[in-house]
Design a protein around this motif. Structure first.
Motif, PDB file in Angstrom:
ATOM      1  N   GLN A 245       1.111  -1.224  -0.148  1.00  0.00           N
ATOM      2  CA  GLN A 245      -0.179  -0.004  -0.222  1.00  0.00           C
ATOM      3  C   GLN A 245       0.895   1.276  -0.105  1.00  0.00           C
ATOM      4  O   GLN A 245       0.106   2.491  -0.502  1.00  0.00           O
ATOM      5  N   ALA A 246       1.840   0.917   0.907  1.00  0.00           N
ATOM      6  CA  ALA A 246       2.702   2.372   0.793  1.00  0.00           C
ATOM      7  C   ALA A 246       3.585   2.187  -0.584  1.00  0.00           C
ATOM      8  O   ALA A 246       3.334   3.669  -1.025  1.00  0.00           O
ATOM      9  N   LEU A 247       3.724   1.306  -1.816  1.00  0.00           N
ATOM     10  CA  LEU A 247       4.768   1.745  -2.544  1.00  0.00           C
ATOM     11  C   LEU A 247       3.505   2.192  -3.413  1.00  0.00           C
ATOM     12  O   LEU A 247       3.671   3.622  -4.826  1.00  0.00           O
ATOM     13  N   ALA A 248       2.367   1.345  -3.942  1.00  0.00           N
ATOM     14  CA  ALA A 248       1.308   2.512  -4.711  1.00  0.00           C
ATOM     15  C   ALA A 248       0.912   3.459  -4.137  1.00  0.00           C
ATOM     16  O   ALA A 248       0.375   4.106  -5.431  1.00  0.00           O
ATOM     17  N   ALA A 249       0.910   3.853  -2.599  1.00  0.00           N
ATOM     18  CA  ALA A 249       0.593   5.446  -2.725  1.00  0.00           C
ATOM     19  C   ALA A 249       1.841   6.621  -4.009  1.00  0.00           C
ATOM     20  O   ALA A 249       1.384   7.143  -4.375  1.00  0.00           O
ATOM     21  N   VAL A 250       2.711   5.842  -3.795  1.00  0.00           N
ATOM     22  CA  VAL A 250       3.827   6.597  -4.892  1.00  0.00           C
ATOM     23  C   VAL A 250       3.469   6.514  -5.613  1.00  0.00           C
ATOM     24  O   VAL A 250       4.022   7.757  -6.799  1.00  0.00           O
ATOM     25  N   ARG A 251       3.428   5.326  -5.926  1.00  0.00           N
ATOM     26  CA  ARG A 251       2.784   4.894  -7.940  1.00  0.00           C
ATOM     27  C   ARG A 251       1.457   5.933  -8.433  1.00  0.00           C
ATOM     28  O   ARG A 251       1.788   6.299  -9.292  1.00  0.00           O
ATOM     29  N   LYS A 252       0.772   6.621  -7.179  1.00  0.00           N
ATOM     30  CA  LYS A 252      -0.555   7.320  -7.494  1.00  0.00           C
ATOM     31  C   LYS A 252       0.104   8.838  -7.964  1.00  0.00           C
ATOM     32  O   LYS A 252      -1.026   9.140  -8.383  1.00  0.00           O
ATOM     33  N   ALA A 253       1.295   8.506  -7.026  1.00  0.00           N
ATOM     34  CA  ALA A 253       1.758  10.472  -6.935  1.00  0.00           C
ATOM     35  C   ALA A 253       3.028  10.455  -8.300  1.00  0.00           C
ATOM     36  O   ALA A 253       2.546  11.626  -8.449  1.00  0.00           O
TER      37      ALA A 253
END
Length: 399
Positions: A245-253
């Motif tokens: 989920q942390a990596l997903a947050a980076v990817r989203k931004a």
């Protein structure tokens, strides 16, 4: 049907101090080539070599990932896996190792040396099957020998942007057309080196970045948003593993693609990254993510999910050769990493040296994965010596 008569792991180490004549003479960019080596220096190259022999004398070679210490996987293979497999009939390696993987999972060992040990055994079993059949591994897997799209790494931590630019230029001069730069020293320092490298290699070469888990989410997003002017192919491992989920947050931004996976060990772990929408590229390492069987399964996962696989390329001649052959058969492969950090275990140990043509690694047209070690050269790197069978072969070769 072939039956396993012998299975052995050999701990290998090639120390930088031996190459340069003392630890004090080793260049700083080797001791700390990336973010995760700033606290604990990298003092050499290590790996676990796996040797499997069938009852008719056929031999296969595998490799378990070595860092941070190859002794753990070596002990697990010799003490747990070998006694369980000797006498077994060799069929499909993934099915053969299924019970052992379930055992390690039940013991809580879904990451680290136990899975790396299984990965090395899987590679050795596939090599043995291909060599016994007289086929290149790529052919046995449903592909064919030949070149694999390749990017080169690393442009490691240099103390001045001009040095990073020169290191990148040296790779271009060797024929590579895609380069990976290590980042993770803070936004200002990262951008100085990125700008210097991009300016040196021009717009025609692909440029990838690898942070080696250096940042938290907020900092990773800040860095990612600053990358737009530099045409970055991916931003690799911006945050530590184990938190999709942390990596997903980076990817989203992030305005640039995100890559990760070299520090994940199972198909389920890679599937969790995909399910979290955390990655554009998955980067499994063949010697820690299930071997040949694991790379094939993760490639299939990528194909189903519409993302690309770009396997991690750190290893000896055994792991690199096995990965290149597997990339010729696995689906959804984008590129393989040609790691060029000093490594005698990769460059000085093989019977048949690795081949690069036009900036691409080549899966050679020979039985197995083609990364068979020269036992005479191998002996100098074996921490606790060669096994009995290897010693006999060493003497037979006239070493």
């Amino acid at each position: 049907m072939l039956k396993i008569s012998r299975l052995r792991a050999i701990q290998l180490e090639a120390r930088f101090a031996d190459v340069f004549g003392g630890i004090d003479k080793v260049p700083a960019e080797l001791l700390a080539p990336a973010a995760h080596f700033r606290r604990i220096p990298r003092t050499g190259q290590v790996a676990t070599l796996v040797v499997v022999e069938s009852d008719d004398g056929a031999i296969g070679y595998g490799e378990a990932f070595g860092l941070p210490h190859a002794g753990a996987a070596t002990a697990i293979i010799n003490g747990v896996i070998a006694p369980a497999l000797i006498g077994a009939t060799i069929a499909d390696p993934r099915e053969m190792l299924g019970d052992l993987e379930r055992y390690f999972t039940a013991m809580g060992s879904t990451r680290g040396p136990a899975i790396e040990a299984l990965s090395g055994v899987d590679i050795a079993l596939w090599d043995l099957k291909a060599r016994a059949a007289g086929l290149p591994l790529a052919t046995l897997l449903g592909g064919s020998p030949g070149p694999v799209a390749t990017y080169v790494s690393p442009v490691g931590f240099q103390d001045h942007p001009d040095k990073s630019a020169r290191a990148a230029r040296a790779y271009l001069d060797q024929g590579y057309t895609a380069i990976k730069l290590k980042v993770g020293r803070g936004l200002a320092t990262d951008i100085e080196h990125i700008a210097a490298v991009r300016g040196e290699i021009g717009p025609g070469a692909a440029l990838y970045l690898d942070a080696n888990c250096a940042y938290d989410v907020a900092t990773a997003i800040t860095v990612a948003k600053a990358l737009t002017p530099y045409d970055i192919g991916w931003f690799e491992e911006p945050v530590p593993p184990d938190d999709p989920q942390a990596l997903a947050a980076v990817r989203k931004a992030s305005p640039v693609p995100i890559a990760a996976g070299e520090n994940d060990f199972t198909l389920d772990a890679h599937a969790r990254l995909v399910a979290a929408d955390a990655v554009d590229f998955l980067q499994p390492n063949i010697s820690r993510a299930g071997g040949v069987s694991g790379l094939m399964a993760i490639g299939a996962l990528c194909a189903r999910s519409g993302i690309r696989m770009a396997p991690h390329g750190v290893g000896t001649c055994v792991a690199v050769s096995a990965a290149v052959h597997t990339c010729r058969a696995a689906p959804a492969v984008h590129a393989y990493e040609a790691n060029r950090l000093l490594n005698p275990l990769r460059d000085n140990m093989a019977v048949r040296p690795l081949i690069t043509e036009g900036g691409q690694l080549v899966a050679q047209n020979a039985p197995g994965h083609g990364g068979e070690p020269d036992l005479g050269r191998l002996s100098r790197y074996a921490v606790n010596g060669l096994g009995e069978t290897e010693e006999r072969a060493h003497v037979h070769l006239g070493a």
